[in-house]
Design an enzyme around this catalytic site. Structure first.
Site, PDB file in Angstrom:
ATOM      1  CG  PHE A   1      11.324   3.093   9.750  1.00 40.42           C
ATOM      2  CD1 PHE A   1      11.497   1.946   8.977  1.00 40.42           C
ATOM      3  CD2 PHE A   1      10.039   3.535  10.018  1.00 40.42           C
ATOM      4  CE1 PHE A   1      10.399   1.255   8.476  1.00 40.42           C
ATOM      5  CE2 PHE A   1       8.928   2.833   9.519  1.00 40.42           C
ATOM      6  CZ  PHE A   1       9.125   1.690   8.756  1.00 40.42           C
TER       7      PHE A   1
ATOM      8  CG  ASP B   1      15.122  -0.706   3.631  1.00 37.12           C
ATOM      9  OD1 ASP B   1      15.886   0.207   3.912  1.00 37.12           O
ATOM     10  OD2 ASP B   1      14.816  -1.604   4.442  1.00 37.12           O
TER      11      ASP B   1
ATOM     12  CD  GLU C   1       7.844  -0.653  -3.247  1.00 37.87           C
ATOM     13  OE1 GLU C   1       6.776  -0.074  -2.981  1.00 37.87           O
ATOM     14  OE2 GLU C   1       8.113  -1.796  -2.824  1.00 37.87           O
ATOM     15  CG  ASP C   2       6.839   2.471  -0.335  1.00 39.63           C
ATOM     16  OD1 ASP C   2       7.552   1.556  -0.827  1.00 39.63           O
ATOM     17  OD2 ASP C   2       6.236   2.318   0.744  1.00 39.63           O
TER      18      ASP C   2
ATOM     19  CE  LYS D   1      15.136   3.797   4.903  1.00 41.34           C
ATOM     20  NZ  LYS D   1      14.650   2.868   5.933  1.00 41.34           N
TER      21      LYS D   1
ATOM     22  NE  ARG E   1      -0.471   2.231   4.789  1.00 36.19           N
ATOM     23  CZ  ARG E   1       0.559   1.444   4.467  1.00 36.19           C
ATOM     24  NH1 ARG E   1       1.519   1.914   3.723  1.00 36.19           N
ATOM     25  NH2 ARG E   1       0.604   0.202   4.892  1.00 36.19           N
TER      26      ARG E   1
ATOM     27  CE  LYS F   1      -2.124  -2.089   3.534  1.00 30.31           C
ATOM     28  NZ  LYS F   1      -2.900  -2.313   4.770  1.00 30.31           N
ATOM     29  N   GLY F   2       2.141   1.093   0.281  1.00 23.51           N
ATOM     30  CA  GLY F   2       3.004   2.252   0.486  1.00 23.51           C
ATOM     31  C   GLY F   2       3.074   3.227  -0.677  1.00 23.51           C
TER      32      GLY F   2
HETATM   33  P1  IMP Z   1      12.859  -3.849   0.705  1.00 21.27           P
HETATM   34  O1  IMP Z   1      12.299  -5.121   0.198  1.00 21.27           O
HETATM   35  O2  IMP Z   1      13.711  -4.049   1.926  1.00 21.27           O
HETATM   36  O3  IMP Z   1      13.553  -3.014  -0.345  1.00 21.27           O
HETATM   37  O4  IMP Z   1      11.678  -3.043   1.311  1.00 21.27           O
HETATM   38  C1  IMP Z   1      10.812  -2.329   0.587  1.00 21.27           C
HETATM   39  C2  IMP Z   1       9.558  -2.080   1.404  1.00 21.27           C
HETATM   40  O5  IMP Z   1       9.841  -1.919   2.792  1.00 21.27           O
HETATM   41  C3  IMP Z   1       8.924  -0.802   0.964  1.00 21.27           C
HETATM   42  O6  IMP Z   1       7.965  -1.037   0.000  1.00 21.27           O
HETATM   43  C4  IMP Z   1       8.316  -0.273   2.246  1.00 21.27           C
HETATM   44  O7  IMP Z   1       6.986  -0.726   2.360  1.00 21.27           O
HETATM   45  C5  IMP Z   1       9.121  -0.867   3.367  1.00 21.27           C
HETATM   46  N1  IMP Z   1      10.088   0.103   3.935  1.00 21.27           N
HETATM   47  C6  IMP Z   1      11.434   0.116   3.806  1.00 21.27           C
HETATM   48  N2  IMP Z   1      11.993   1.137   4.435  1.00 21.27           N
HETATM   49  C7  IMP Z   1      10.970   1.845   4.976  1.00 21.27           C
HETATM   50  C8  IMP Z   1      10.904   3.061   5.753  1.00 21.27           C
HETATM   51  O8  IMP Z   1      11.898   3.738   6.080  1.00 21.27           O
HETATM   52  N3  IMP Z   1       9.659   3.443   6.120  1.00 21.27           N
HETATM   53  C9  IMP Z   1       8.530   2.758   5.792  1.00 21.27           C
HETATM   54  N4  IMP Z   1       8.545   1.635   5.063  1.00 21.27           N
HETATM   55  C10 IMP Z   1       9.754   1.172   4.662  1.00 21.27           C
HETATM   56 MG    MG Z   2       5.204  -0.795   4.051  1.00 18.28          MG
END
Ligand code: IMP
Ligand code: MG
Length: 187
Positions: free
Chosen positions: A158, A109, A105-106, A137, A171, A49-50
């Site tokens: 975060f 990470d 994507e939002d 990030k 959100r 949902k991000g």
């Molecule tokens: P990844 O798979 O670790 O790249 O994570 C991606 C997902 O983790 C994103 O779609 C976010 O929903 C969540 N996420 C990663 N970092 C943050 C943050 O700093 N705040 C909120 N959600 C995050």
């Molecule tokens: Mg999330």
């Protein structure tokens, strides 16, 4: 800036990206995508949902015929750290054969979510698959994944707001801020 959502803003240690900076970056990105996707069959796939707030704003900055789809994955739960296991919760509902897919994507990470989604979508016959993310990030990357388009690179903190959540909250903040670690120190 603090006149609304006062309760939620109180949980932030600072504002990282203001709504004005976001609007400017999203408008610029929309123009770029409009140029790059001339004559292509653009399908924007938003990751629930991000990405919803970013998706809705970016969509309106694109001056081309565009189809929209959504996918949902889970890997976080009520935590600020990824579990490392990505589960597909909701799939796209249309055939993407021959489409130029832009995954929206939002934040990238660890990169696990998008690397999983890219692999999954690449088996479906799309003409191209590219990734657009609002935030990146890079310090936290665990897999080799680079977004094709991004708006802001941020430090390893975060963040919440503009669609991003902690435990499904925040959100609705129009700006992006660093969540005060005291909010999740009990994790
Ligand atoms: P990844 O798979 O670790 O790249 O994570 C991606 C997902 O983790 C994103 O779609 C976010 O929903 C969540 N996420 C990663 N970092 C943050 C943050 O700093 N705040 C909120 N959600 C995050
Ligand atoms: Mg999330």
């Amino acid at each position: 800036m603090m006149e609304t959502n006062a309760k939620l803003y109180g949980d932030l240690s600072r504002i990282l990206v203001t709504r004005e900076e976001i609007a400017e970056a999203v408008a610029k990105l929309g123009k770029q995508i409009t140029e790059d996707y001339q004559g292509k069959k653009l399908m924007m796939v938003g990751i629930l949902k991000g990405a919803i707030v970013f998706f809705a704003d970016l969509l309106r900055e694109i001056d081309l015929p565009v189809m929209t789809e959504f996918m949902a994955v889970s890997s976080y739960g009520a935590s600020t750290k990824t579990s490392g296991v990505v589960n597909l919760v909701k799939d796209i509902t249309k055939d993407i054969t021959g489409m130029d897919v832009l995954v929206v994507e939002d934040i990238v990470d660890s990169g696990m979510t998008l690397s999983y989604l890219k692999k999954y979508l690449s088996t479906r016959g799309a003409a191209s698959i590219k990734i657009v993310t609002l935030l990146d990030k890079p310090e936290r990357r665990r897999v080799d994944l680079t977004a094709d388009y991004y708006c802001f690179t941020i430090p390893d903190e975060f963040v919440v707001g503009y669609g991003l959540d902690y435990d499904e909250k925040y959100r609705n903040l129009p700006d992006i801020g660093v969540l005060d670690p005291s909010v999740y120190s009990g994790e």
